[in-house]
Scaffold this active site. Structure first.
Site, PDB file in Angstrom:
ATOM      1  N   CYS A  63      11.642   0.270  -8.496  1.00 58.31           N
ATOM      2  CA  CYS A  63      10.932   1.193  -9.394  1.00 58.31           C
ATOM      3  C   CYS A  63      11.203   2.659  -9.062  1.00 58.31           C
ATOM      4  O   CYS A  63      11.051   3.540  -9.910  1.00 58.31           O
ATOM      5  CB  CYS A  63       9.432   0.942  -9.324  1.00 58.31           C
TER       6      CYS A  63
HETATM    7  C1  WCA Z   1      -3.770  -4.201 -13.608  1.00 60.71           C
HETATM    8  C2  WCA Z   1      -3.564  -5.220 -12.481  1.00 60.71           C
HETATM    9  C3  WCA Z   1      -2.190  -5.865 -12.613  1.00 60.71           C
HETATM   10  C4  WCA Z   1      -4.627  -6.321 -12.622  1.00 60.71           C
HETATM   11  O1  WCA Z   1      -5.909  -5.744 -12.370  1.00 60.71           O
HETATM   12  P1  WCA Z   1      -7.214  -6.681 -12.377  1.00 60.71           P
HETATM   13  O2  WCA Z   1      -7.307  -7.400 -13.667  1.00 60.71           O
HETATM   14  O3  WCA Z   1      -8.397  -5.826 -11.976  1.00 60.71           O
HETATM   15  O4  WCA Z   1      -6.965  -7.808 -11.285  1.00 60.71           O
HETATM   16  P2  WCA Z   1      -6.912  -7.701  -9.693  1.00 60.71           P
HETATM   17  O5  WCA Z   1      -6.269  -6.472  -9.242  1.00 60.71           O
HETATM   18  O6  WCA Z   1      -8.317  -7.958  -9.163  1.00 60.71           O
HETATM   19  O7  WCA Z   1      -5.987  -8.946  -9.336  1.00 60.71           O
HETATM   20  C5  WCA Z   1      -6.287 -10.264  -9.827  1.00 60.71           C
HETATM   21  C6  WCA Z   1      -5.937 -11.259  -8.723  1.00 60.71           C
HETATM   22  O8  WCA Z   1      -4.549 -11.122  -8.430  1.00 60.71           O
HETATM   23  C7  WCA Z   1      -4.370 -10.776  -7.056  1.00 60.71           C
HETATM   24  N1  WCA Z   1      -3.276  -9.822  -6.966  1.00 60.71           N
HETATM   25  C8  WCA Z   1      -3.191  -8.581  -7.460  1.00 60.71           C
HETATM   26  N2  WCA Z   1      -1.999  -8.029  -7.159  1.00 60.71           N
HETATM   27  C9  WCA Z   1      -1.317  -8.952  -6.476  1.00 60.71           C
HETATM   28  C10 WCA Z   1      -0.023  -8.986  -5.872  1.00 60.71           C
HETATM   29  N3  WCA Z   1       0.781  -7.921  -5.948  1.00 60.71           N
HETATM   30  N4  WCA Z   1       0.343 -10.116  -5.233  1.00 60.71           N
HETATM   31  C11 WCA Z   1      -0.486 -11.192  -5.163  1.00 60.71           C
HETATM   32  N5  WCA Z   1      -1.706 -11.211  -5.707  1.00 60.71           N
HETATM   33  C12 WCA Z   1      -2.134 -10.121  -6.354  1.00 60.71           C
HETATM   34  C13 WCA Z   1      -5.701 -10.155  -6.634  1.00 60.71           C
HETATM   35  O9  WCA Z   1      -5.903 -10.292  -5.235  1.00 60.71           O
HETATM   36  C14 WCA Z   1      -6.683 -11.005  -7.435  1.00 60.71           C
HETATM   37  O10 WCA Z   1      -6.782 -12.259  -6.840  1.00 60.71           O
HETATM   38  P3  WCA Z   1      -8.197 -12.868  -6.394  1.00 60.71           P
HETATM   39  O11 WCA Z   1      -8.409 -12.346  -5.006  1.00 60.71           O
HETATM   40  O12 WCA Z   1      -8.017 -14.350  -6.461  1.00 60.71           O
HETATM   41  O13 WCA Z   1      -9.230 -12.342  -7.349  1.00 60.71           O
HETATM   42  C15 WCA Z   1      -3.744  -4.510 -11.121  1.00 60.71           C
HETATM   43  O14 WCA Z   1      -3.792  -5.497 -10.108  1.00 60.71           O
HETATM   44  C16 WCA Z   1      -2.689  -3.473 -10.817  1.00 60.71           C
HETATM   45  O15 WCA Z   1      -2.514  -2.489 -11.524  1.00 60.71           O
HETATM   46  N6  WCA Z   1      -2.015  -3.702  -9.698  1.00 60.71           N
HETATM   47  C17 WCA Z   1      -0.989  -2.811  -9.233  1.00 60.71           C
HETATM   48  C18 WCA Z   1       0.332  -3.381  -9.560  1.00 60.71           C
HETATM   49  C19 WCA Z   1       1.370  -2.818  -8.632  1.00 60.71           C
HETATM   50  O16 WCA Z   1       1.224  -2.887  -7.424  1.00 60.71           O
HETATM   51  N7  WCA Z   1       2.408  -2.228  -9.200  1.00 60.71           N
HETATM   52  C20 WCA Z   1       3.403  -1.553  -8.402  1.00 60.71           C
HETATM   53  C21 WCA Z   1       4.357  -2.445  -7.888  1.00 60.71           C
HETATM   54  S1  WCA Z   1       5.622  -2.701  -8.982  1.00 60.71           S
HETATM   55  C22 WCA Z   1       6.689  -3.705  -8.162  1.00 60.71           C
HETATM   56  O17 WCA Z   1       6.493  -3.976  -7.028  1.00 60.71           O
HETATM   57  C23 WCA Z   1       7.804  -4.192  -8.913  1.00 60.71           C
HETATM   58  C24 WCA Z   1       8.270  -5.415  -8.679  1.00 60.71           C
HETATM   59  C25 WCA Z   1       9.176  -6.064  -9.616  1.00 60.71           C
HETATM   60  C26 WCA Z   1       8.908  -7.380  -9.907  1.00 60.71           C
HETATM   61  C27 WCA Z   1       9.706  -8.077 -10.781  1.00 60.71           C
HETATM   62  C28 WCA Z   1      10.779  -7.448 -11.384  1.00 60.71           C
HETATM   63  O18 WCA Z   1      11.561  -8.160 -12.220  1.00 60.71           O
HETATM   64  C29 WCA Z   1      11.023  -6.120 -11.115  1.00 60.71           C
HETATM   65  C30 WCA Z   1      10.212  -5.428 -10.242  1.00 60.71           C
END
Ligand code: WCA
Length: 358
Positions: A140
């Site tokens: 990214c």
């Molecule tokens: C909007 C999201 C996606 C969802 O928000 P939410 O609906 O409030 O949900 P949660 O954040 O509470 O996450 C839901 C569940 O997923 C889990 N989780 C949350 N991110 C994770 C996680 N990276 N791993 C593994 N469990 C997780 C989180 O722990 C939780 O699990 P649980 O404890 O069972 O409730 C939010 O998590 C968010 O914005 N996260 C930031 C995303 C992020 O780090 N982006 C930057 C990195 S980009 C990147 O690395 C690129 C990689 C890439 C990949 C593929 C490609 O082809 C090209 C590139």
């Protein structure tokens, strides 16, 4: 400066991809309905892909996926380059291909040797002496790094006209059989994007833009976080590229990035108060929130990033160039400062200081 894009042909609504993920991941997660809320919460409405839904319903070998990458990358990349060099929003005359000194080709989602810019040079009338600088692996952060390296190239060669070409077809790395939570989150976020930016040196012979002001790149800073290789990257296996990305990225931004931006600005006599514009890669909703909190920015400063996230998702390195284009179309007074930034595997950050000038 100019930009050009080629939006990949298949547009999918977030509700369609959520249904796809539900069908695929239902057996792996007992609480799939709870986890599927990430598709709604991420502020993404539509994304664009190089292949239609049918393609993702089937298994593909690494060879098939990478061949699909090469074929689409050439086709879409050609269009983005053409659009960049003929973009009448920024250029009063088209830039002839043979005047491009150097192409920085940026990608982390597919492999090709000869690299994609060489294959594009076979299709478009570039000079055979155009320098090729393919950069693979910055994820990214790659779009911001491309702008940085192009800036430095133009300092060394002030008459140069440099193309930064970012091609990310993240969807073609998709692993149907990876039932990890990271893959589920990735499936809600990542998209395909193809973007080109023209960066010209101060003495380049270039037809003036019709806009009042455009951003100039002033300084750059690259930073690697020690011992952080597990934060983001690929696990490369026989079946292709498996995504690694930590759920702690928003927290890492909160604790690590603020200081860096402040030090970077201070070394050029500025503070975050001087920063009017924040051209930031929208890695995800929580990533943007972390930027706002660590830098105490006004929430309106991420409007363009949120717009790109909503309509295109996270297109890895190409995304920040989509955001930059939206800033370039705004009427921004001469003299105002901005920072362009993105984070990527390493774990690392790239910062570019911008100033809008006539
Ligand atoms: C909007 C999201 C996606 C969802 O928000 P939410 O609906 O409030 O949900 P949660 O954040 O509470 O996450 C839901 C569940 O997923 C889990 N989780 C949350 N991110 C994770 C996680 N990276 N791993 C593994 N469990 C997780 C989180 O722990 C939780 O699990 P649980 O404890 O069972 O409730 C939010 O998590 C968010 O914005 N996260 C930031 C995303 C992020 O780090 N982006 C930057 C990195 S980009 C990147 O690395 C690129 C990689 C890439 C990949 C593929 C490609 O082809 C090209 C590139």
């Amino acid at each position: 400066m100019s930009t050009g894009f080629c939006i990949p042909p298949y547009e999918l609504k977030q509700s369609d991809t959520a249904q796809f993920a539900k069908d695929l991941f239902a057996e792996s997660f007992r609480d799939i309905n709870r986890l599927l809320t990430v598709f709604e919460n991420g502020q993404i409405e539509t994304r664009h892909f190089a292949k239609g839904m049918d393609w993702f319903q089937e298994d593909h070998t690494f060879e098939e996926k990478n061949n699909a990458f090469i074929e689409s990358a050439i086709e879409l990349g050609i269009k983005a380059v053409e659009n960049c060099l003929t973009n009448s929003a920024y250029l009063s005359d088209n830039i002839p291909y043979e005047e491009i000194d150097t192409i920085f080709y940026i990608s982390t989602s597919g492999l090709a040797t000869p690299s994609i810019e060489a294959r594009i040079m076979n299709e478009l009338p570039f000079s055979p002496h155009t320098k090729r600088i393919p950069i693979w692996g910055l994820g990214c952060a790659g779009g911001a790094s491309g702008v940085s390296r192009a800036h430095e190239y133009c300092l060394a060669f002030p008459k140069a006209k440099v193309l930064v070409l970012s091609i990310e077809l993240c969807s073609l790395t998709f692993q149907r059989n990876d039932r990890s939570k990271s893959n589920l989150i990735g499936t809600s976020l990542f998209a395909d994007g193809v973007a080109a930016a023209l960066i010209a040196g101060d003495e380049a012979d270039i037809s003036a833009s019709q806009l009042d002001t455009l951003p100039s790149t002033l300084h750059t800073q690259s930073t690697l976080m020690p011992d952080s290789k597990d934060v983001m990257g690929w696990d490369i296996r026989n079946n292709g590229l498996y995504v690694i990305f930590s759920k702690d990225i928003p927290t890492i931004i909160d604790s690590w990035l603020g200081n860096q931006v402040q030090t970077f600005l201070a070394s050029h006599g500025l503070t975050t108060q001087d920063l009017r514009h924040f051209v930031v890669h929208p890695g995800g909703k929580k990533v943007l929130e972390a930027y706002l909190s660590t830098l105490s920015l006004e929430s309106s400063m991420i409007d363009h990033s949120l717009h790109v996230l909503k309509h295109h998702g996270n297109m890895s390195s190409a995304t920040v160039l989509y955001v930059l284009d939206r800033f370039m179309k705004e009427k921004i007074p001469s003299g105002e400062y901005g920072v362009l930034t993105a984070l990527g595997p390493g774990f690392s950050s790239e910062l570019v200081l911008l100033q809008w000038r006539e």
